[in-house]
Scaffold this motif. Structure first.
Motif, mmCIF file in Angstrom:
data_model
loop_
_atom_site.group_PDB
_atom_site.id
_atom_site.type_symbol
_atom_site.label_atom_id
_atom_site.label_comp_id
_atom_site.label_asym_id
_atom_site.label_seq_id
_atom_site.Cartn_x
_atom_site.Cartn_y
_atom_site.Cartn_z
ATOM 1 N N ARG A 4 0.830 -1.199 0.000
ATOM 2 C CA ARG A 4 0.000 0.000 0.000
ATOM 3 C C ARG A 4 0.869 1.255 0.000
ATOM 4 N NH1 ARG A 4 -5.441 -0.484 1.285
ATOM 5 N NH2 ARG A 4 -6.090 -2.657 1.588
ATOM 6 N N PHE A 5 0.438 2.256 -0.773
ATOM 7 C CA PHE A 5 1.160 3.521 -0.874
ATOM 8 C C PHE A 5 0.146 4.660 -0.838
ATOM 9 C CE2 PHE A 5 3.340 0.164 -3.105
ATOM 10 C CZ PHE A 5 4.627 0.232 -2.589
ATOM 11 N N TYR A 6 0.594 5.808 -0.293
ATOM 12 C CA TYR A 6 -0.291 6.970 -0.221
ATOM 13 C C TYR A 6 0.521 8.233 -0.475
ATOM 14 C CZ TYR A 6 -3.365 10.662 1.442
ATOM 15 O OH TYR A 6 -4.124 11.798 1.514
ATOM 16 N N SER A 7 -0.045 9.167 -1.232
ATOM 17 C CA SER A 7 0.594 10.459 -1.497
ATOM 18 C C SER A 7 -0.397 11.587 -1.270
ATOM 19 C CB SER A 7 1.109 10.516 -2.942
ATOM 20 O OG SER A 7 2.160 9.597 -3.137
ATOM 21 N N ASN A 8 0.125 12.705 -0.737
ATOM 22 C CA ASN A 8 -0.704 13.885 -0.485
ATOM 23 C C ASN A 8 -0.986 14.646 -1.778
ATOM 24 O OD1 ASN A 8 -0.207 13.439 2.347
ATOM 25 N ND2 ASN A 8 1.747 14.515 2.092
ATOM 26 N N GLY A 9 -2.132 15.295 -1.813
ATOM 27 C CA GLY A 9 -2.413 16.255 -2.867
ATOM 28 C C GLY A 9 -1.649 17.545 -2.628
ATOM 29 N N LYS A 10 -1.871 18.542 -3.505
ATOM 30 C CA LYS A 10 -1.042 19.747 -3.456
ATOM 31 C C LYS A 10 -1.819 20.994 -3.856
ATOM 32 C CE LYS A 10 -1.245 19.572 -8.084
ATOM 33 N NZ LYS A 10 -1.912 20.575 -8.939
ATOM 34 N N LEU A 11 -1.349 22.127 -3.329
ATOM 35 C CA LEU A 11 -1.788 23.441 -3.796
ATOM 36 C C LEU A 11 -0.572 24.356 -3.816
ATOM 37 C CD1 LEU A 11 -5.155 23.870 -1.883
ATOM 38 C CD2 LEU A 11 -4.898 23.877 -4.366
ATOM 39 N N LEU A 12 -0.454 25.151 -4.854
ATOM 40 C CA LEU A 12 0.658 26.083 -4.997
ATOM 41 C C LEU A 12 0.160 27.475 -4.611
ATOM 42 C CD1 LEU A 12 3.616 26.265 -5.924
ATOM 43 C CD2 LEU A 12 2.783 26.798 -8.210
ATOM 44 N N ILE A 13 0.661 27.974 -3.474
ATOM 45 C CA ILE A 13 0.183 29.250 -2.964
ATOM 46 C C ILE A 13 0.835 30.417 -3.697
ATOM 47 C CG2 ILE A 13 -0.094 30.679 -0.896
ATOM 48 C CD1 ILE A 13 -1.689 28.074 -0.830
ATOM 49 N N THR A 14 2.155 30.345 -3.895
ATOM 50 C CA THR A 14 2.872 31.410 -4.611
ATOM 51 C C THR A 14 3.859 30.787 -5.606
ATOM 52 O OG1 THR A 14 4.777 31.586 -3.124
ATOM 53 C CG2 THR A 14 2.804 32.835 -2.522
ATOM 54 N N GLY A 15 4.328 31.622 -6.524
ATOM 55 C CA GLY A 15 5.384 31.189 -7.436
ATOM 56 C C GLY A 15 4.901 30.459 -8.661
ATOM 57 N N GLU A 16 3.586 30.460 -8.912
ATOM 58 C CA GLU A 16 3.084 29.737 -10.083
ATOM 59 C C GLU A 16 3.772 30.227 -11.350
ATOM 60 O OE1 GLU A 16 -0.158 32.901 -9.208
ATOM 61 O OE2 GLU A 16 1.243 31.650 -8.091
ATOM 62 N N TYR A 17 4.060 29.308 -12.222
ATOM 63 C CA TYR A 17 4.758 29.542 -13.494
ATOM 64 C C TYR A 17 6.217 29.942 -13.283
ATOM 65 C CZ TYR A 17 0.035 29.416 -15.366
ATOM 66 O OH TYR A 17 -1.238 29.029 -15.683
ATOM 67 N N LEU A 18 6.480 30.976 -12.507
ATOM 68 C CA LEU A 18 7.851 31.444 -12.314
ATOM 69 C C LEU A 18 8.724 30.393 -11.641
ATOM 70 C CD1 LEU A 18 7.144 35.129 -11.218
ATOM 71 C CD2 LEU A 18 8.095 34.370 -13.405
ATOM 72 N N VAL A 19 8.107 29.453 -10.927
ATOM 73 C CA VAL A 19 8.882 28.371 -10.303
ATOM 74 C C VAL A 19 9.639 27.566 -11.360
ATOM 75 C CG1 VAL A 19 6.961 26.707 -10.349
ATOM 76 C CG2 VAL A 19 8.779 26.463 -8.637
ATOM 77 N N SER A 118 -2.461 13.194 -11.109
ATOM 78 C CA SER A 118 -1.285 12.624 -11.779
ATOM 79 C C SER A 118 -0.072 12.566 -10.856
ATOM 80 C CB SER A 118 -0.933 13.436 -13.027
ATOM 81 O OG SER A 118 -2.007 13.462 -13.932
ATOM 82 N N SER A 119 0.190 13.657 -10.129
ATOM 83 C CA SER A 119 1.396 13.696 -9.293
ATOM 84 C C SER A 119 1.333 12.678 -8.157
ATOM 85 C CB SER A 119 1.622 15.096 -8.729
ATOM 86 O OG SER A 119 0.515 15.543 -7.976
ATOM 87 N N THR A 120 0.157 12.488 -7.571
ATOM 88 C CA THR A 120 0.046 11.492 -6.503
ATOM 89 C C THR A 120 0.235 10.083 -7.062
ATOM 90 O OG1 THR A 120 -2.382 11.580 -6.739
ATOM 91 C CG2 THR A 120 -1.392 12.879 -4.964
ATOM 92 N N LEU A 121 -0.263 9.853 -8.275
ATOM 93 C CA LEU A 121 -0.053 8.549 -8.912
ATOM 94 C C LEU A 121 1.426 8.320 -9.197
ATOM 95 C CD1 LEU A 121 -1.048 5.957 -10.316
ATOM 96 C CD2 LEU A 121 -1.286 7.325 -12.413
ATOM 97 N N ILE A 122 2.081 9.326 -9.770
ATOM 98 C CA ILE A 122 3.503 9.197 -10.096
ATOM 99 C C ILE A 122 4.325 8.957 -8.838
ATOM 100 C CG2 ILE A 122 5.508 10.532 -10.901
ATOM 101 C CD1 ILE A 122 3.610 11.705 -13.070
#
Length: 301
Positions: A4-19, A118-122
């Motif tokens: 069994r594996f588990y990954s957290n979801g995500k939110l980007l608060i700042t830095g979108e695109y420029l990251v 996708s990111s949690t799956l990867i």
């Protein structure tokens, strides 16, 4: 025997695109994520089932090992999954030293929310195969990798690319005014690939100056205890990206009469936004047709 594996979801608060070009980004893992269960299978194939948050089966297929060895271009959910598995195999060829696998994934959030299907799956596949999730993301899907950092960390992070390599710093981000922060779903999922392509096509002038400005705003948003300073920094960040992307801010586009501050998160034009308001804004957003409003403390891990 099951794994069994588990990954957290995500939110980007700042830095979108420029990251993508080296800016520091403040990102938070969510209380929502994705499980993956792997069991022994047969037929030298992946027997795959993907479930939405309510248990609904939204994808089911059998993918033969030979399809993973030599994938054919296929623009579909199936094709994307085969490509991810192919890149995982390239990083660990022992993956196919098996008679087959039964794999079941389960989201704990609606898959259209854009919290990292996708990111949690990867990240789960990388953990299963003991390979570098950042490399697997880069080779299969692209993107900055901040979502992988969130998948792996139980706290907010500052994320930065240096010479193309990820640098992740866990940080304390606990705004004393968190009760005034809400996440609002804009009723449509944003394609990360499409958003990134649009940013690259716009290739902003004065990029380093923009990055320096974004970094300063990120620092302010991360450290200030003053709600007014926080709100103004959110607005400044939104204006900066509006100028770079040549797009309206989310406030201009949807919420010009909102008594508070709104900020786009991640890919502009979809997924979640951050709203800051003295009063609970649920009724306001509901009247605009946006029914998913989640308080900060119910979203962020």
């Amino acid at each position: 025997m099951e794994q069994r594996f588990y990954s957290n979801g995500k939110l980007l608060i700042t830095g979108e695109y420029l990251v993508l070009d080296g800016a520091s980004a403040l990102a938070v893992p969510t209380k929502f994520g994705q499980d993956m269960v792997v069991a022994q299978g047969s037929g030298r194939a992946f027997q795959w089932k993907s479930h939405d948050h309510d248990g609904t089966l939204w994808f089911e297929d059998v993918i033969r090992f030979d399809e993973v060895l030599s994938p054919k271009p296929e623009h579909s959910i199936r094709g994307t999954l085969i490509n991810i598995l192919h890149e995982a195999y390239r990083l660990n060829p022992a993956m196919l030293d098996s008679n087959g696998y039964k794999i079941s994934t389960s989201l704990t959030f609606p898959r259209f929310w854009g919290l990292g299907t996708s990111s949690t799956l990867i990240n789960n596949i990388a953990a299963w195969q003991s390979v570098d999730a950042f490399v697997l993301l880069h080779n299969s899907f692209g993107g900055s990798g901040y979502d992988i950092a969130c998948a792996q960390h139980p706290s907010p992070v500052l994320y930065k690319l240096k010479d193309g390599r990820p640098h992740v710093t866990p940080v304390a981000f606990n705004p004393p005014f968190a009760q005034h922060l809400y996440f609002v779903y804009l009723n449509r999922k944003q394609s990360s690939k499409a958003a990134i392509a649009a940013y690259h096509n716009n290739s902003p002038q004065g990029l380093q100056e923009a990055i320096a400005q974004a970094d300063q705003l990120t620092s302010t948003i991360l450290t200030t205890d003053n709600p007014g300073v926080f709100a103004r920094a959110l607005q400044s960040h939104e204006s900066l990206l509006s100028s770079i992307l040549e797009m309206q801010t989310v406030g201009e586009a949807f919420f010009p009469d909102f008594d508070g501050v709104t900020k786009s998160l991640g890919g502009w034009g979809g997924d979640f936004i951050l709203a800051m308001s003295r009063e609970n804004p649920t009724e306001y957003f509901a009247q605009k047709g946006f029914l998913t409003v989640i308080p900060y403390t119910e979203m962020v891990l």
